[in-house]
Scaffold this motif. Sequence first.
Motif, PDB file in Angstrom:
ATOM      1  N   UNK A  76       0.838  -1.198   0.000  1.00  0.00           N
ATOM      2  CA  UNK A  76       0.000   0.000   0.000  1.00  0.00           C
ATOM      3  C   UNK A  76       0.880   1.258   0.000  1.00  0.00           C
ATOM      4  N   UNK A  77       0.252   2.383  -0.252  1.00  0.00           N
ATOM      5  CA  UNK A  77       0.982   3.645  -0.370  1.00  0.00           C
ATOM      6  C   UNK A  77       1.770   4.007   0.887  1.00  0.00           C
ATOM      7  N   UNK A  78       1.232   3.825   2.109  1.00  0.00           N
ATOM      8  CA  UNK A  78       2.039   4.159   3.294  1.00  0.00           C
ATOM      9  C   UNK A  78       3.335   3.340   3.383  1.00  0.00           C
ATOM     10  N   UNK A  79       3.253   2.049   3.070  1.00  0.00           N
ATOM     11  CA  UNK A  79       4.468   1.222   3.109  1.00  0.00           C
ATOM     12  C   UNK A  79       5.458   1.679   2.050  1.00  0.00           C
ATOM     13  N   UNK A  80       4.950   1.935   0.859  1.00  0.00           N
ATOM     14  CA  UNK A  80       5.830   2.394  -0.224  1.00  0.00           C
ATOM     15  C   UNK A  80       6.466   3.721   0.145  1.00  0.00           C
ATOM     16  N   UNK A  81       5.711   4.592   0.772  1.00  0.00           N
ATOM     17  CA  UNK A  81       6.249   5.887   1.196  1.00  0.00           C
ATOM     18  C   UNK A  81       7.414   5.699   2.165  1.00  0.00           C
ATOM     19  N   UNK A  82       7.299   4.735   3.092  1.00  0.00           N
ATOM     20  CA  UNK A  82       8.400   4.458   4.030  1.00  0.00           C
ATOM     21  C   UNK A  82       9.625   3.913   3.292  1.00  0.00           C
ATOM     22  N   UNK A  83       9.392   3.043   2.321  1.00  0.00           N
ATOM     23  CA  UNK A  83      10.504   2.496   1.532  1.00  0.00           C
ATOM     24  C   UNK A  83      11.168   3.620   0.738  1.00  0.00           C
ATOM     25  N   UNK A  84      10.365   4.486   0.154  1.00  0.00           N
ATOM     26  CA  UNK A  84      10.904   5.621  -0.606  1.00  0.00           C
ATOM     27  C   UNK A  84      11.763   6.494   0.299  1.00  0.00           C
ATOM     28  N   UNK A  85      11.291   6.769   1.498  1.00  0.00           N
ATOM     29  CA  UNK A  85      12.067   7.589   2.440  1.00  0.00           C
ATOM     30  C   UNK A  85      13.432   6.958   2.706  1.00  0.00           C
TER      31      UNK A  85
END
Length: 158
Positions: A76-85
């Motif tokens: 999901x987007x929140x997990x991807x956002x953490x990976x991106x960070x």
Amino acid sequence: MPNNIPEAVQEGPSGEGVKPADLAEGVVSLVNAFVKGVERQISPLGLTNMEFALLKTFLEKNEWTVTGLAEVLPADAPRISRVVTRMVERGLLRRRRRTDDRRVVELRLTRDGQELIADLHERVTAHEARLLEGVSAEEKETLQTVTAKVLANHAALQ
């Protein structure tokens, strides 16, 4: 239960028998063969499978948003956002706000990210080629077709 795998397929490269007890065991073993090979390439670099999958999407397209990545990655987007960070902090990705819509954040690989994923893609592709040695183009096509059907059935069950 009879084993329908031809004898020629049952022997591995060093002559040992490769005889999964059933289809599920065979599929799990096949997935492990591919996944373990990828992990051997990425883990010394401190990357997770999700981080590798995310970086690999940039081989298809130069620029992504978190929303776009969430549409193609199994997260999901929140997990991807953490990976991106984490990838930004490691200097592999950079964020940039669009000038025409400041709400949209575009993601691009840095030079280090480009070099890393190019090298990893080459190594993973070589591993996959070694696993598929002796498998004909027709057999690969059949495997892809059967896999697509099984995945479609799985999606329908969800």
